[in-house]
Scaffold this motif. Sequence first.
Motif, mmCIF file in Angstrom:
data_model
loop_
_atom_site.group_PDB
_atom_site.id
_atom_site.type_symbol
_atom_site.label_atom_id
_atom_site.label_comp_id
_atom_site.label_asym_id
_atom_site.label_seq_id
_atom_site.Cartn_x
_atom_site.Cartn_y
_atom_site.Cartn_z
ATOM 1 N N VAL A 1 0.827 -1.211 0.000
ATOM 2 C CA VAL A 1 0.000 0.000 0.000
ATOM 3 C C VAL A 1 0.861 1.260 0.000
ATOM 4 O O VAL A 1 0.389 2.348 -0.361
ATOM 5 C CB VAL A 1 -0.946 0.005 1.221
ATOM 6 N N LEU A 2 2.133 1.140 0.440
ATOM 7 C CA LEU A 2 3.030 2.296 0.378
ATOM 8 C C LEU A 2 3.480 2.540 -1.053
ATOM 9 O O LEU A 2 3.380 3.647 -1.582
ATOM 10 C CB LEU A 2 4.245 2.068 1.284
ATOM 11 N N SER A 3 4.031 1.518 -1.682
ATOM 12 C CA SER A 3 4.457 1.589 -3.081
ATOM 13 C C SER A 3 4.465 0.170 -3.619
ATOM 14 O O SER A 3 4.862 -0.761 -2.915
ATOM 15 C CB SER A 3 5.847 2.222 -3.214
ATOM 16 N N GLY A 4 4.029 0.021 -4.832
ATOM 17 C CA GLY A 4 3.915 -1.310 -5.392
ATOM 18 C C GLY A 4 5.271 -1.961 -5.620
ATOM 19 O O GLY A 4 6.290 -1.304 -5.853
ATOM 20 N N TYR A 5 5.315 -3.274 -5.550
ATOM 21 C CA TYR A 5 6.531 -4.026 -5.832
ATOM 22 C C TYR A 5 6.122 -5.422 -6.292
ATOM 23 O O TYR A 5 5.003 -5.891 -6.075
ATOM 24 C CB TYR A 5 7.449 -4.101 -4.608
ATOM 25 N N ARG A 6 7.065 -6.081 -6.906
ATOM 26 C CA ARG A 6 6.801 -7.429 -7.425
ATOM 27 C C ARG A 6 6.973 -8.498 -6.361
ATOM 28 O O ARG A 6 6.186 -9.438 -6.274
ATOM 29 C CB ARG A 6 7.745 -7.685 -8.608
ATOM 30 N N GLN A 7 8.000 -8.327 -5.527
ATOM 31 C CA GLN A 7 8.286 -9.359 -4.518
ATOM 32 C C GLN A 7 9.054 -8.739 -3.371
ATOM 33 O O GLN A 7 9.809 -7.779 -3.553
ATOM 34 C CB GLN A 7 9.112 -10.492 -5.149
ATOM 35 N N PRO B 1 13.880 -9.098 -10.659
ATOM 36 C CA PRO B 1 13.635 -8.059 -11.666
ATOM 37 C C PRO B 1 14.865 -7.162 -11.806
ATOM 38 O O PRO B 1 15.946 -7.478 -11.294
ATOM 39 C CB PRO B 1 12.427 -7.316 -11.097
ATOM 40 N N LYS B 2 14.661 -6.008 -12.453
ATOM 41 C CA LYS B 2 15.813 -5.163 -12.741
ATOM 42 C C LYS B 2 16.405 -4.515 -11.500
ATOM 43 O O LYS B 2 17.629 -4.301 -11.403
ATOM 44 C CB LYS B 2 15.416 -4.068 -13.754
ATOM 45 N N GLN B 3 15.578 -4.132 -10.530
ATOM 46 C CA GLN B 3 16.067 -3.383 -9.369
ATOM 47 C C GLN B 3 15.550 -4.004 -8.069
ATOM 48 O O GLN B 3 14.471 -4.621 -8.042
ATOM 49 C CB GLN B 3 15.610 -1.912 -9.461
ATOM 50 N N VAL B 4 16.331 -3.802 -7.001
ATOM 51 C CA VAL B 4 15.922 -4.237 -5.660
ATOM 52 C C VAL B 4 16.299 -3.156 -4.660
ATOM 53 O O VAL B 4 17.212 -2.349 -4.898
ATOM 54 C CB VAL B 4 16.584 -5.574 -5.249
ATOM 55 N N GLY C 1 17.262 -7.985 7.404
ATOM 56 C CA GLY C 1 16.939 -6.971 6.413
ATOM 57 C C GLY C 1 15.746 -7.366 5.572
ATOM 58 O O GLY C 1 15.302 -8.520 5.581
ATOM 59 N N LEU C 2 15.238 -6.373 4.836
ATOM 60 C CA LEU C 2 14.091 -6.550 3.946
ATOM 61 C C LEU C 2 14.554 -6.298 2.519
ATOM 62 O O LEU C 2 15.186 -5.283 2.232
ATOM 63 C CB LEU C 2 12.975 -5.574 4.322
ATOM 64 N N LEU C 3 14.255 -7.279 1.658
ATOM 65 C CA LEU C 3 14.620 -7.144 0.256
ATOM 66 C C LEU C 3 13.334 -6.917 -0.553
ATOM 67 O O LEU C 3 12.423 -7.762 -0.532
ATOM 68 C CB LEU C 3 15.338 -8.409 -0.236
ATOM 69 N N VAL C 4 13.246 -5.768 -1.237
ATOM 70 C CA VAL C 4 12.079 -5.407 -2.046
ATOM 71 C C VAL C 4 12.523 -5.361 -3.501
ATOM 72 O O VAL C 4 13.507 -4.684 -3.846
ATOM 73 C CB VAL C 4 11.497 -4.050 -1.617
ATOM 74 N N ALA C 5 11.819 -6.072 -4.387
ATOM 75 C CA ALA C 5 12.238 -6.192 -5.790
ATOM 76 C C ALA C 5 11.108 -5.791 -6.718
ATOM 77 O O ALA C 5 9.939 -6.134 -6.504
ATOM 78 C CB ALA C 5 12.659 -7.637 -6.074
ATOM 79 N N ASP C 6 11.475 -5.029 -7.815
ATOM 80 C CA ASP C 6 10.505 -4.640 -8.835
ATOM 81 C C ASP C 6 11.283 -4.122 -10.045
ATOM 82 O O ASP C 6 12.475 -3.748 -9.930
ATOM 83 C CB ASP C 6 9.557 -3.569 -8.310
ATOM 84 N N ASP C 7 10.613 -4.088 -11.206
ATOM 85 C CA ASP C 7 11.289 -3.587 -12.403
ATOM 86 C C ASP C 7 11.516 -2.076 -12.336
ATOM 87 O O ASP C 7 12.482 -1.562 -12.910
ATOM 88 C CB ASP C 7 10.459 -3.929 -13.650
#
Length: 450
Positions: free
Chosen positions: A40-46, A111-114, A127-133
């Motif tokens: 809900v803060l910002s979309g991400y893939r995983q 994806p391209k960025q994490v 830590g928290l790993l957030v991944a999305d293009d």
Amino acid sequence: MSTEQAQPNPLLILIQLGKEARSASTLDELGFMLVNDSRVLSGYRQALLWSADQGVTHLSGVVIPERHSPFIQWAGKLCDHLSGKTDLSFKTLSVLDLPEVLQQGWGQWMPKQVWWIPLEFGGQPSGLLVADDALDEQWLPLWREWTGVWSLAADRLSRAESSSVMGAVKRWFRYQRQGSAWRNSRLWWVVVGVVLALLFPVRMTVVGQGELVPREPVVVRAPLDGVIHEFHVSPNQVVKAGDALFSYDNEVIRSRLQVAQQSLATAQAEYRQTAQSALSDARAKFQIASLVGKVQEKQAELKFLTEQVGRTTVTAPQAGMVLFDEVSEWIGKPVQTGERVVRMADPANVELEVWVNLADAVPLKSGDEAKLFLAASPLDVIEAKVRWVGYEAQPRPDGTFAYRVRASLSEQSAFMVGAKGTARVSSSRVPLAYWLLRKPLAVIRGYLLM
């Protein structure tokens, strides 16, 4: 209504997430919320949550991550690498920022960025790993604030679980579900250490009442029936061979001896008179044979009573220490032939006697170690080697039954015969678990077989 007015306020979303984080009751619930509800803060893939002691614990869209899957294994190595770099803090990463070993799996799973967001709770690197293009760094301040609130809530739950029994149980099951990470946890090493300690071989030991006793005592028995009149020695007195030990009341025997002497004199006089009469009286010749037998009978009786008088004073058969009870208990006591009165022993030739209760009758053999801890001298230990073990239990003065164990002293002891204390006999080696649980298991088995 415009598009800007329709879009929800990020601060309100942040407040709502913080409220839900403070309302979480377990760390599992809190971790699930971090990787799933943060969209809900910002979309991400995983998104995935990682800690140094447990590995990847939560993965977005999955209830329980499969610990042995290739992706989770690679992601764990990636997070471990990122946690060791001090220059990474809320930073957008790409495949070019990784070493060659980790770059091989990037194209397959990432994806391209994490974003790598370090967390602080529980005292372990995490830590928290957030991944999305397409990750927009303008949302990083909100993520920084949200993960700070989440860390405070996680730290509070972590402290509460560590101080409660149910929390420890929950952590154990959680580690168990996590497979290989559980093997790397402290609890695993504690369990392994406890198991190894329980398997450590120790000597099976039994404890019983111990006493220093003479090894080869000589028993002095009553030579005849009578009443003891006097003791010439005191308990534990050292005497030489031939010294008088005790005497009988010989008044009755001396009276019988005097009567026997008179009877012999009368028989001899009668024999002489008959022998003189036989010279002139033929009938007297036939009485001589019976009178000779009568004289011999009286002589034998006199000899027996004379020997009895000589045996009323009992002497020591050898040199040594005289062992018996209080003198007053024997004076005036009637004894029978063969009854034990005193024992004699060499003070330097002593050994250890141990009484082992029936419940402690573990297999003992010749040569096993034995130690006596004297009650009168707790700092002194007398060491010995088991010489023999009684094959059947014998009754004790207190009414119980026990096995007798004799052990030869390793060196001459300065303590006298009769010194008592607690003895410990060591048998073969057994696992520590058996040594601890032998008696409880025996009691439980007794109740189960009733």
